[in-house]
Design a protein around this motif. Structure first.
Motif, PDB file in Angstrom:
ATOM      1  N   ASP A 134      86.540  -9.670  31.325  1.00 25.12           N
ATOM      2  CA  ASP A 134      85.859 -10.507  32.305  1.00 25.12           C
ATOM      3  C   ASP A 134      84.386 -10.156  32.411  1.00 25.12           C
ATOM      4  N   ASP A 135      84.050  -8.868  32.234  1.00 24.55           N
ATOM      5  CA  ASP A 135      82.651  -8.452  32.317  1.00 24.55           C
ATOM      6  C   ASP A 135      82.027  -8.265  30.940  1.00 24.55           C
ATOM      7  N   ALA A 136      82.736  -8.749  29.904  1.00 32.60           N
ATOM      8  CA  ALA A 136      82.237  -8.680  28.521  1.00 32.60           C
ATOM      9  C   ALA A 136      81.848  -7.268  28.113  1.00 32.60           C
ATOM     10  N   GLY A 137      82.585  -6.283  28.623  1.00 29.95           N
ATOM     11  CA  GLY A 137      82.327  -4.905  28.218  1.00 29.95           C
ATOM     12  C   GLY A 137      81.249  -4.205  29.012  1.00 29.95           C
ATOM     13  N   GLY A 138      80.717  -4.885  30.026  1.00 32.26           N
ATOM     14  CA  GLY A 138      79.747  -4.235  30.894  1.00 32.26           C
ATOM     15  C   GLY A 138      78.323  -4.215  30.385  1.00 32.26           C
ATOM     16  N   GLY A 139      78.024  -4.970  29.348  1.00 36.00           N
ATOM     17  CA  GLY A 139      76.645  -5.045  28.869  1.00 36.00           C
ATOM     18  C   GLY A 139      76.488  -4.610  27.427  1.00 36.00           C
ATOM     19  N   VAL A 140      75.248  -4.694  26.961  1.00 34.09           N
ATOM     20  CA  VAL A 140      74.891  -4.417  25.572  1.00 34.09           C
ATOM     21  C   VAL A 140      74.340  -3.000  25.452  1.00 34.09           C
ATOM     22  N   ILE A 141      74.653  -2.333  24.340  1.00 42.32           N
ATOM     23  CA  ILE A 141      74.054  -1.042  24.010  1.00 42.32           C
ATOM     24  C   ILE A 141      73.074  -1.289  22.862  1.00 42.32           C
ATOM     25  N   TRP A 142      71.795  -1.041  23.102  1.00 43.99           N
ATOM     26  CA  TRP A 142      70.773  -1.347  22.102  1.00 43.99           C
ATOM     27  C   TRP A 142      70.445  -0.127  21.241  1.00 43.99           C
ATOM     28  N   ALA A 143      70.183  -0.381  19.972  1.00 40.64           N
ATOM     29  CA  ALA A 143      69.647   0.672  19.113  1.00 40.64           C
ATOM     30  C   ALA A 143      68.293   1.094  19.676  1.00 40.64           C
ATOM     31  N   PRO A 144      67.959   2.389  19.644  1.00 43.82           N
ATOM     32  CA  PRO A 144      66.724   2.868  20.293  1.00 43.82           C
ATOM     33  C   PRO A 144      65.468   2.139  19.846  1.00 43.82           C
ATOM     34  N   GLN A 145      65.380   1.801  18.567  1.00 49.43           N
ATOM     35  CA  GLN A 145      64.153   1.166  18.085  1.00 49.43           C
ATOM     36  C   GLN A 145      63.937  -0.206  18.702  1.00 49.43           C
ATOM     37  N   VAL A 146      65.011  -0.869  19.123  1.00 48.37           N
ATOM     38  CA  VAL A 146      64.891  -2.193  19.737  1.00 48.37           C
ATOM     39  C   VAL A 146      64.214  -2.073  21.100  1.00 48.37           C
ATOM     40  N   ILE A 147      64.624  -1.083  21.877  1.00 43.53           N
ATOM     41  CA  ILE A 147      64.029  -0.855  23.198  1.00 43.53           C
ATOM     42  C   ILE A 147      62.560  -0.450  23.060  1.00 43.53           C
ATOM     43  N   GLU A 148      62.283   0.398  22.072  1.00 45.00           N
ATOM     44  CA  GLU A 148      60.904   0.860  21.884  1.00 45.00           C
ATOM     45  C   GLU A 148      60.001  -0.281  21.421  1.00 45.00           C
TER      46      GLU A 148
END
Length: 316
Positions: A134-148
Protein backbone atom coordinates in the motif's frame (compact mmCIF):
# COMPACT_ATOMS: atom_id res chain seq x y z
CA UNK A 1 -17.37 2.49 -11.67
CA UNK A 2 -16.93 5.80 -13.49
CA UNK A 3 -14.57 6.87 -10.70
CA UNK A 4 -12.63 3.59 -10.89
CA UNK A 5 -11.61 3.94 -14.56
CA UNK A 6 -8.58 6.11 -15.37
CA UNK A 7 -8.33 6.90 -19.07
CA UNK A 8 -4.91 7.13 -20.70
CA UNK A 9 -5.86 10.49 -22.19
CA UNK A 10 -6.80 11.83 -18.76
CA UNK A 11 -3.51 11.01 -17.02
CA UNK A 12 -2.02 14.03 -15.26
CA UNK A 13 1.78 14.12 -15.21
CA UNK A 14 4.14 15.44 -12.58
CA UNK A 15 7.46 16.75 -13.89
CA UNK A 16 9.03 17.26 -10.47
CA UNK A 17 8.25 13.91 -8.84
CA UNK A 18 11.80 12.88 -7.97
CA UNK A 19 15.15 14.26 -6.95
CA UNK A 20 16.63 14.04 -10.46
CA UNK A 21 13.85 16.18 -12.00
CA UNK A 22 16.29 19.03 -12.81
CA UNK A 23 19.33 16.89 -13.60
CA UNK A 24 20.25 17.09 -17.32
CA UNK A 25 19.30 13.87 -19.08
CA UNK A 26 16.44 13.22 -16.63
CA UNK A 27 14.73 16.62 -16.62
CA UNK A 28 12.06 15.79 -19.22
CA UNK A 29 10.54 12.73 -17.59
CA UNK A 30 6.95 12.63 -16.42
CA UNK A 31 5.57 10.56 -13.54
CA UNK A 32 1.98 9.39 -13.18
CA UNK A 33 0.30 7.95 -10.09
CA UNK A 34 -2.83 6.08 -11.15
CA UNK A 35 -3.78 4.01 -8.08
CA UNK A 36 -2.19 4.99 -4.77
CA UNK A 37 0.42 7.63 -4.07
CA UNK A 38 3.31 5.48 -5.27
CA UNK A 39 6.78 6.70 -4.32
CA UNK A 40 6.61 10.27 -5.59
CA UNK A 41 8.60 12.74 -3.49
CA UNK A 42 6.68 15.80 -4.69
CA UNK A 43 3.59 17.49 -3.27
CA UNK A 44 2.68 18.39 -6.87
CA UNK A 45 1.95 14.76 -7.79
CA UNK A 46 -1.69 14.16 -8.76
CA UNK A 47 -3.14 10.84 -7.54
CA UNK A 48 -6.04 9.60 -9.68
CA UNK A 49 -7.39 6.90 -7.31
CA UNK A 50 -6.22 7.24 -3.71
CA UNK A 51 -7.46 3.89 -2.36
CA UNK A 52 -4.91 1.09 -2.72
CA UNK A 53 -5.68 -2.62 -3.14
CA UNK A 54 -2.42 -3.77 -1.53
CA UNK A 55 -0.32 -2.44 -4.41
CA UNK A 56 0.12 0.77 -6.42
CA UNK A 57 -0.27 1.45 -10.14
CA UNK A 58 1.72 4.17 -11.86
CA UNK A 59 3.46 5.05 -15.09
CA UNK A 60 6.50 6.87 -16.45
CA UNK A 61 6.55 8.82 -19.69
CA UNK A 62 9.79 9.98 -21.28
CA UNK A 63 10.94 11.39 -24.60
CA UNK A 64 13.82 9.71 -26.46
CA UNK A 65 17.21 9.66 -24.67
CA UNK A 66 15.63 10.62 -21.33
CA UNK A 67 16.55 8.39 -18.41
CA UNK A 68 15.39 7.64 -14.87
CA UNK A 69 18.29 7.67 -12.42
CA UNK A 70 19.59 4.73 -10.40
CA UNK A 71 17.45 3.85 -7.40
CA UNK A 72 16.28 0.85 -5.40
CA UNK A 73 13.01 -0.42 -3.91
CA UNK A 74 12.19 -2.53 -0.86
CA UNK A 75 9.12 -4.08 -2.54
CA UNK A 76 8.24 -5.13 -6.08
CA UNK A 77 8.67 -2.80 -9.04
CA UNK A 78 7.14 -4.32 -12.18
CA UNK A 79 7.08 -2.54 -15.53
CA UNK A 80 5.51 -3.36 -18.86
CA UNK A 81 6.14 -1.29 -21.96
CA UNK A 82 3.01 0.37 -23.31
CA UNK A 83 4.75 2.51 -25.92
CA UNK A 84 8.27 2.65 -27.26
CA UNK A 85 11.54 0.80 -26.74
CA UNK A 86 13.25 0.91 -23.37
CA UNK A 87 16.61 -0.05 -21.90
CA UNK A 88 16.68 -1.13 -18.27
CA UNK A 89 20.04 -1.21 -16.50
CA UNK A 90 21.14 -2.01 -12.96
CA UNK A 91 24.01 -2.07 -10.46
CA UNK A 92 25.73 0.53 -8.28
CA UNK A 93 26.87 2.43 -11.36
CA UNK A 94 24.33 0.99 -13.79
CA UNK A 95 26.83 -1.28 -15.52
CA UNK A 96 26.17 -4.68 -13.87
CA UNK A 97 23.67 -5.67 -16.56
CA UNK A 98 20.99 -4.42 -18.91
CA UNK A 99 18.05 -5.60 -21.01
CA UNK A 100 15.99 -3.98 -23.79
CA UNK A 101 12.21 -4.31 -23.65
CA UNK A 102 9.79 -3.86 -26.53
CA UNK A 103 6.07 -3.06 -26.38
CA UNK A 104 4.18 -5.50 -24.18
CA UNK A 105 7.28 -7.01 -22.56
CA UNK A 106 7.22 -7.12 -18.74
CA UNK A 107 10.04 -6.92 -16.19
CA UNK A 108 9.69 -7.90 -12.52
CA UNK A 109 12.82 -6.09 -11.33
CA UNK A 110 14.49 -7.83 -8.37
CA UNK A 111 14.19 -5.89 -5.12
CA UNK A 112 17.33 -4.59 -3.47
CA UNK A 113 19.31 -3.70 -6.60
CA UNK A 114 19.91 -0.25 -8.03
CA UNK A 115 18.05 0.14 -11.31
CA UNK A 116 17.36 2.80 -13.92
CA UNK A 117 15.75 2.97 -17.33
CA UNK A 118 15.76 5.10 -20.45
CA UNK A 119 13.69 5.52 -23.59
CA UNK A 120 15.85 4.38 -26.50
CA UNK A 121 13.05 4.63 -29.06
CA UNK A 122 12.36 7.41 -31.55
CA UNK A 123 9.14 8.78 -30.01
CA UNK A 124 7.71 9.60 -26.60
CA UNK A 125 7.45 6.33 -24.67
CA UNK A 126 5.33 5.10 -21.77
CA UNK A 127 5.90 2.29 -19.29
CA UNK A 128 3.23 1.14 -16.83
CA UNK A 129 4.23 0.20 -13.29
CA UNK A 130 2.99 -2.02 -10.47
CA UNK A 131 4.54 -1.33 -7.06
CA UNK A 132 4.19 -3.73 -4.15
CA UNK A 133 2.51 -2.69 -0.89
CA UNK A 134 0.00 0.00 0.00
CA UNK A 135 2.90 2.37 0.70
CA UNK A 136 4.96 1.07 -2.25
CA UNK A 137 7.78 0.07 0.07
CA UNK A 138 7.98 3.38 1.89
CA UNK A 139 9.88 5.33 -0.75
CA UNK A 140 12.88 5.25 -3.06
CA UNK A 141 16.50 4.57 -2.11
CA UNK A 142 18.78 6.63 -4.36
CA UNK A 143 22.33 5.85 -5.39
CA UNK A 144 24.58 8.46 -3.70
CA UNK A 145 25.69 10.06 -6.96
CA UNK A 146 22.07 10.86 -7.86
CA UNK A 147 21.56 12.88 -4.67
CA UNK A 148 24.89 14.65 -5.12
CA UNK A 149 24.19 15.52 -8.77
CA UNK A 150 20.76 16.90 -7.83
CA UNK A 151 22.29 19.43 -5.42
CA UNK A 152 23.97 21.16 -8.35
CA UNK A 153 20.56 21.70 -9.94
CA UNK A 154 18.56 22.98 -6.99
CA UNK A 155 16.80 19.92 -5.59
CA UNK A 156 17.35 18.60 -2.07
CA UNK A 157 15.70 15.52 -0.58
CA UNK A 158 14.91 15.74 3.11
CA UNK A 159 15.28 12.87 5.54
CA UNK A 160 11.47 12.97 5.70
CA UNK A 161 11.34 11.77 2.08
CA UNK A 162 10.07 15.13 0.78
CA UNK A 163 11.62 17.12 -2.04
CA UNK A 164 12.59 20.81 -1.73
CA UNK A 165 13.34 23.01 -4.76
CA UNK A 166 15.67 25.96 -4.18
CA UNK A 167 14.71 27.30 -7.62
CA UNK A 168 11.25 27.92 -6.11
CA UNK A 169 12.71 29.48 -2.97
CA UNK A 170 12.20 26.34 -0.91
CA UNK A 171 14.58 25.15 1.79
CA UNK A 172 14.72 22.29 4.25
CA UNK A 173 12.35 23.02 7.15
CA UNK A 174 13.84 23.62 10.57
CA UNK A 175 14.67 20.31 12.21
CA UNK A 176 14.71 18.37 8.91
CA UNK A 177 18.14 17.15 7.80
CA UNK A 178 19.05 16.20 4.23
CA UNK A 179 18.58 12.57 3.28
CA UNK A 180 21.87 10.92 4.31
CA UNK A 181 23.97 9.24 1.64
CA UNK A 182 24.37 5.49 1.88
CA UNK A 183 27.66 4.47 3.45
CA UNK A 184 30.18 2.18 1.74
CA UNK A 185 29.13 -0.58 4.14
CA UNK A 186 25.47 -0.12 3.20
CA UNK A 187 26.29 0.01 -0.51
CA UNK A 188 28.09 -3.32 -0.22
CA UNK A 189 24.74 -4.91 0.61
CA UNK A 190 23.25 -4.09 -2.81
CA UNK A 191 23.77 -7.04 -5.20
CA UNK A 192 25.33 -6.69 -8.66
CA UNK A 193 23.68 -9.54 -10.62
CA UNK A 194 24.57 -10.14 -14.26
CA UNK A 195 22.08 -10.14 -17.12
CA UNK A 196 22.43 -13.92 -17.24
CA UNK A 197 21.22 -14.06 -13.63
CA UNK A 198 18.37 -11.57 -14.06
CA UNK A 199 16.81 -11.92 -17.51
CA UNK A 200 15.65 -15.60 -17.48
CA UNK A 201 13.74 -15.35 -14.20
CA UNK A 202 12.47 -11.77 -14.29
CA UNK A 203 11.65 -10.86 -17.93
CA UNK A 204 8.73 -12.18 -19.98
CA UNK A 205 8.26 -11.34 -23.65
CA UNK A 206 4.92 -10.15 -24.98
CA UNK A 207 4.53 -12.41 -28.01
CA UNK A 208 5.45 -15.49 -25.96
CA UNK A 209 2.75 -14.54 -23.47
CA UNK A 210 0.25 -13.94 -26.28
CA UNK A 211 0.87 -17.45 -27.60
CA UNK A 212 0.38 -18.98 -24.15
CA UNK A 213 -2.79 -16.93 -23.53
CA UNK A 214 -4.63 -18.20 -26.61
CA UNK A 215 -6.99 -20.47 -24.64
CA UNK A 216 -6.44 -19.49 -21.01
CA UNK A 217 -4.85 -16.61 -19.11
CA UNK A 218 -1.06 -16.65 -19.21
CA UNK A 219 0.21 -16.58 -15.62
CA UNK A 220 3.00 -14.03 -15.71
CA UNK A 221 3.89 -13.32 -12.05
CA UNK A 222 2.92 -15.60 -9.16
CA UNK A 223 3.97 -18.65 -7.17
CA UNK A 224 3.32 -20.96 -10.14
CA UNK A 225 3.78 -18.42 -12.93
CA UNK A 226 6.40 -17.86 -15.62
CA UNK A 227 8.11 -15.36 -13.31
CA UNK A 228 7.98 -17.00 -9.90
CA UNK A 229 7.36 -14.45 -7.17
CA UNK A 230 4.84 -13.51 -4.48
CA UNK A 231 5.03 -9.72 -4.18
CA UNK A 232 1.50 -9.26 -2.75
CA UNK A 233 -0.14 -9.48 -6.17
CA UNK A 234 -0.26 -11.76 -9.20
CA UNK A 235 -0.24 -10.79 -12.87
CA UNK A 236 -1.83 -12.49 -15.89
CA UNK A 237 -2.01 -11.61 -19.57
CA UNK A 238 -5.36 -12.03 -21.32
CA UNK A 239 -6.02 -12.06 -25.04
CA UNK A 240 -8.92 -13.07 -27.23
CA UNK A 241 -10.06 -16.52 -26.12
CA UNK A 242 -8.32 -16.41 -22.72
CA UNK A 243 -11.58 -16.32 -20.75
CA UNK A 244 -15.28 -16.72 -21.59
CA UNK A 245 -17.51 -13.67 -21.80
CA UNK A 246 -19.61 -14.87 -18.86
CA UNK A 247 -19.62 -12.74 -15.69
CA UNK A 248 -17.38 -13.65 -12.75
CA UNK A 249 -16.52 -12.19 -9.37
CA UNK A 250 -13.55 -12.62 -7.07
CA UNK A 251 -12.84 -11.89 -3.42
CA UNK A 252 -9.74 -9.89 -4.35
CA UNK A 253 -9.17 -6.46 -5.80
CA UNK A 254 -8.58 -6.72 -9.55
CA UNK A 255 -6.94 -4.13 -11.79
CA UNK A 256 -7.29 -4.29 -15.58
CA UNK A 257 -4.57 -2.58 -17.62
CA UNK A 258 -5.19 -2.58 -21.36
CA UNK A 259 -2.21 -3.17 -23.62
CA UNK A 260 -3.77 -3.53 -27.09
CA UNK A 261 -7.23 -3.31 -28.61
CA UNK A 262 -10.55 -2.28 -27.06
CA UNK A 263 -12.25 -4.30 -24.32
CA UNK A 264 -15.91 -4.28 -23.27
CA UNK A 265 -16.23 -4.28 -19.48
CA UNK A 266 -19.72 -5.15 -18.26
CA UNK A 267 -21.06 -5.28 -14.72
CA UNK A 268 -24.43 -5.29 -13.01
CA UNK A 269 -25.76 -1.87 -13.84
CA UNK A 270 -23.47 -0.69 -16.60
CA UNK A 271 -20.74 -1.16 -19.17
CA UNK A 272 -17.76 0.72 -20.57
CA UNK A 273 -15.17 0.14 -23.29
CA UNK A 274 -11.53 0.24 -22.17
CA UNK A 275 -8.86 1.41 -24.61
CA UNK A 276 -5.05 0.97 -24.69
CA UNK A 277 -3.43 2.61 -21.67
CA UNK A 278 -6.67 2.70 -19.66
CA UNK A 279 -6.66 1.32 -16.11
CA UNK A 280 -9.71 0.01 -14.24
CA UNK A 281 -9.90 -0.94 -10.55
CA UNK A 282 -12.58 -3.61 -10.08
CA UNK A 283 -13.69 -3.97 -6.44
CA UNK A 284 -13.98 -7.36 -4.73
CA UNK A 285 -17.31 -9.12 -5.13
CA UNK A 286 -18.46 -7.23 -8.23
CA UNK A 287 -19.84 -9.53 -10.92
CA UNK A 288 -18.30 -8.44 -14.21
CA UNK A 289 -17.15 -9.67 -17.61
CA UNK A 290 -14.42 -8.55 -19.97
CA UNK A 291 -14.01 -9.36 -23.67
CA UNK A 292 -12.56 -7.71 -26.79
CA UNK A 293 -15.08 -5.37 -28.39
CA UNK A 294 -13.39 -5.22 -31.80
CA UNK A 295 -11.50 -7.55 -34.10
CA UNK A 296 -7.72 -7.46 -34.27
CA UNK A 297 -4.98 -7.70 -31.67
CA UNK A 298 -6.28 -7.54 -28.12
CA UNK A 299 -4.40 -7.91 -24.83
CA UNK A 300 -4.57 -6.71 -21.26
CA UNK A 301 -2.69 -7.31 -18.04
CA UNK A 302 -4.89 -8.40 -15.13
CA UNK A 303 -3.46 -7.76 -11.64
CA UNK A 304 -4.99 -9.29 -8.52
CA UNK A 305 -4.16 -8.78 -4.89
CA UNK A 306 -3.00 -11.83 -2.91
CA UNK A 307 -2.63 -12.55 0.80
CA UNK A 308 1.17 -12.47 0.52
CA UNK A 309 2.81 -9.52 2.26
CA UNK A 310 4.73 -7.10 0.06
CA UNK A 311 8.43 -7.61 0.49
CA UNK A 312 11.67 -8.73 -1.16
CA UNK A 313 11.59 -10.65 -4.40
CA UNK A 314 11.03 -14.37 -3.84
CA UNK A 315 11.82 -17.28 -6.14
CA UNK A 316 11.09 -20.87 -5.14
Amino acid sequence: METRIVRYGDLQPCRTAFIDAHTPGSDQKENFTIIGGGVSESADQHVHITDTPGFNIGAAGQPPKCRNSLHSHRTAEVFFVLKGRWRFFWGRWGNAGEVVLEEGDIFNIPTGIFRGFENIGTDYGMIMAILGGDDAGGGVIWAPQVIEDAKDHGLVLGANGKLYDSKKGQALPEGIAPMPLLTDEELAGFPEPSAREVVPGYVARYWDLMAMAAKEPAKVIGTDAILRDKPGFEVELLTRGSIPATPYATGQHEVLMVMRGHWALRWDGGQKVLAPGDTCAVPPGLSHSIEPSMTGEASLYRVRATDDPAGPTWQG
